[in-house]
Design an enzyme around this catalytic site. Structure first.
Site, PDB file in Angstrom:
ATOM      1  N   SER A   1      36.187  28.032  44.987  1.00 49.33           N
ATOM      2  CA  SER A   1      37.009  29.197  44.712  1.00 49.33           C
ATOM      3  C   SER A   1      38.409  28.912  45.231  1.00 49.33           C
ATOM      4  O   SER A   1      38.567  28.231  46.242  1.00 49.33           O
ATOM      5  CB  SER A   1      36.413  30.399  45.433  1.00 49.33           C
ATOM      6  OG  SER A   1      37.410  31.347  45.688  1.00 49.33           O
TER       7      SER A   1
ATOM      8  N   LEU B   1      37.819  47.922  41.975  1.00 51.89           N
ATOM      9  CA  LEU B   1      38.273  47.580  40.621  1.00 51.89           C
ATOM     10  C   LEU B   1      37.336  46.568  39.958  1.00 51.89           C
ATOM     11  O   LEU B   1      37.693  45.903  39.000  1.00 51.89           O
ATOM     12  CB  LEU B   1      39.716  47.047  40.666  1.00 51.89           C
ATOM     13  CG  LEU B   1      40.745  48.028  41.227  1.00 51.89           C
ATOM     14  CD1 LEU B   1      42.125  47.390  41.301  1.00 51.89           C
ATOM     15  CD2 LEU B   1      40.815  49.299  40.376  1.00 51.89           C
TER      16      LEU B   1
ATOM     17  N   ASP C   1      30.490  48.716  34.952  1.00 48.02           N
ATOM     18  CA  ASP C   1      31.542  47.731  35.220  1.00 48.02           C
ATOM     19  C   ASP C   1      31.367  46.477  34.361  1.00 48.02           C
ATOM     20  O   ASP C   1      32.328  45.963  33.777  1.00 48.02           O
ATOM     21  CB  ASP C   1      31.530  47.343  36.708  1.00 48.02           C
ATOM     22  CG  ASP C   1      31.696  48.555  37.609  1.00 48.02           C
ATOM     23  OD1 ASP C   1      32.025  49.636  37.094  1.00 48.02           O
ATOM     24  OD2 ASP C   1      31.501  48.421  38.831  1.00 48.02           O
TER      25      ASP C   1
HETATM   26  C1  GAF Z   1      30.402  51.046  41.186  1.00 42.59           C
HETATM   27  C2  GAF Z   1      29.177  50.578  40.407  1.00 42.59           C
HETATM   28  F1  GAF Z   1      29.208  49.224  40.261  1.00 42.59           F
HETATM   29  C3  GAF Z   1      29.102  51.256  39.044  1.00 42.59           C
HETATM   30  O1  GAF Z   1      27.908  50.894  38.396  1.00 42.59           O
HETATM   31  C4  GAF Z   1      29.220  52.779  39.189  1.00 42.59           C
HETATM   32  O2  GAF Z   1      28.020  53.313  39.648  1.00 42.59           O
HETATM   33  C5  GAF Z   1      30.386  53.143  40.079  1.00 42.59           C
HETATM   34  O3  GAF Z   1      30.361  52.454  41.316  1.00 42.59           O
HETATM   35  C6  GAF Z   1      30.414  54.627  40.373  1.00 42.59           C
HETATM   36  O4  GAF Z   1      30.668  55.324  39.204  1.00 42.59           O
HETATM   37  O5  GAF Z   1      31.562  50.613  40.548  1.00 42.59           O
END
Ligand code: GAF
Length: 383
Positions: A66, A123, A170
């Protein structure tokens, strides 16, 4: 990102010409802690990305480096750790492990990671690393999968290998984001639609600089509390498989019968799902006043009912109020630190960034980072 620099760095380390895969981080506009309740979310991919440079190796080894962390890792592909090592390589190892469980053969490879998503800022640096690694490893081994399946693999890697019981949001938006758009996702069916960000609106993301960690207990505890809520509601209605299935009427009818904490968690999730759908509609209608109201309600609910905000996030949210061009804002991501997301009229965005940073600094003595973001495309190979 200067691709040629990453290529040169890779060549210097490994003596080979790599291919480069990119996966973005995200901000979530609304729909927080709803994804693992089979609900609705509305995130957008942003320009911060993780890049994985990769080239195949003749022997069955995975070598990972990394640019941010000094430790290097070298693993025998046929004798990989079965449990997390608590280092950054876990996100890659988790993806390898899930790909193999699903029957995909992988070849040896050298990987160099450049992460530009701020770590611990909410993020989704983890999802970006998982998705970029998955695409990179798959390409070396000629494994071709739909992006939705890549997102599912990455989520499974984080659940089963890293130990954070995250939902799909995400990884999904990192795979499937679209420039200029947020993505309204039904986390049960995985059907989605793109919601254009109104012209002239900037996404201003304010980093409180308080780091969070999803693998620590509080996130998983929230999940367990939701599961407990589901067990109660399933007794009252046979239709309920997840909090997604609890209507506002059913919620109002029974909240007082739930233990107080479980009642608060369920209330948040059921109403946040409704807010997310309402918000998508308000975006489509260009009704930014309604969008602002829904974002404020979402933040208050995360603060008071779901209890995942913190002093720094609350101060940052309050600091936005009344600034010129501000349309709405809230904490974004899992909480306990990280960032707020603000919708700000483009012509005011730079002044907004300066003023909110100053207000936050005066109240906390912390210098925040403020990013002017646009919604970007999802993951892929750099040409
Ligand atoms: C984090 C988790 F990775 C997502 O899946 C979601 O639950 C979020 O928290 C809360 O909305 O980013």
């Amino acid at each position: 990102m200067k691709a040629h620099e990453l290529i040169q760095h890779f060549k210097k380390l490994f003596g080979d010409h790599p291919r480069i895969f990119r996966a973005p981080g995200r901000v979530n506009l609304i729909g927080e802690h709803t994804d693992y309740n089979d609900g609705f979310v509305m995130p957008a991919a942003v320009a911060f990305s993780t890049y994985v440079a990769i080239a195949a190796r003749p022997e069955r080894k995975l070598v990972m480096r990394s640019e941010e962390f000094p430790v290097n890792f070298e693993f025998d592909l046929d004798n990989l750790p079965e449990q997390r090592t608590r280092a950054w390589c876990d996100y890659v190892l988790g993806v390898v492990s899930v790909l193999r469980q699903r029957g995909h053969q992988l070849v040896g490879a050298n990987l160099l990671v450049r992460g530009e998503v701020p770590i611990g800022a909410g993020l989704s640096s983890s999802a970006a690393l998982e998705v970029a690694s998955a695409l990179a490893l798959m390409s070396m081994s000629n494994v071709q999968l739909p992006l939705t399946e890549v997102a599912q693999i990455c989520r499974q890697a984080e659940n089963s290998f890293v130990g954070a019981r995250v939902g799909i949001m995400d990884q999904f938006v990192s795979c499937r984001g679209k420039a200029g758009h947020a993505l309204l996702l039904d986390c049960r069916s995985l059907e989605f639609q793109f919601v254009p960000i109104p012209a002239g609106i900037s996404l201003v993301v304010c980093n409180t600089m308080k780091k969070h960690d999803l693998a620590t207990g509080a996130y998983n505890t929230r999940r367990e509390e939701c599961e407990e809520g589901v067990r109660y509601f399933a007794k009252w209605s046979s239709e309920v498989r997840a909090l997604r299935d609890v209507s506002l009427e059913l919620l109002d009818q029974h909240t007082h019968e739930l233990p107080a904490t479980i009642g608060k968690r369920c209330s948040h999730v059921v109403r946040e799902n409704q807010r997310t759908l309402d918000d998508a509609r308000a975006f489509a209608e260009g009704d930014l006043i309604r969008v602002g109201t829904l974002m404020r309600e979402s933040h208050e609910s995360l603060r008071d009912l779901y209890e995942v905000s913190c002093r720094e996030l609350d101060i940052m949210v309050e600091a936005a109020e009344g600034l010129p061009g501000f349309c709405g804002g809230r904490m974004t991501g899992g909480g306990f630190g990280g960032c707020t997301v603000n919708l700000v009229r483009e012509e005011h965005a730079e002044d907004f960034a300066q003023q909110i940073a100053e207000r936050y600094r005066q109240k906390t003595a912390i210098h925040p980072q403020v990013y002017l973001c646009t919604a970007e495309a999802g993951a892929g190979e750099l040409s």
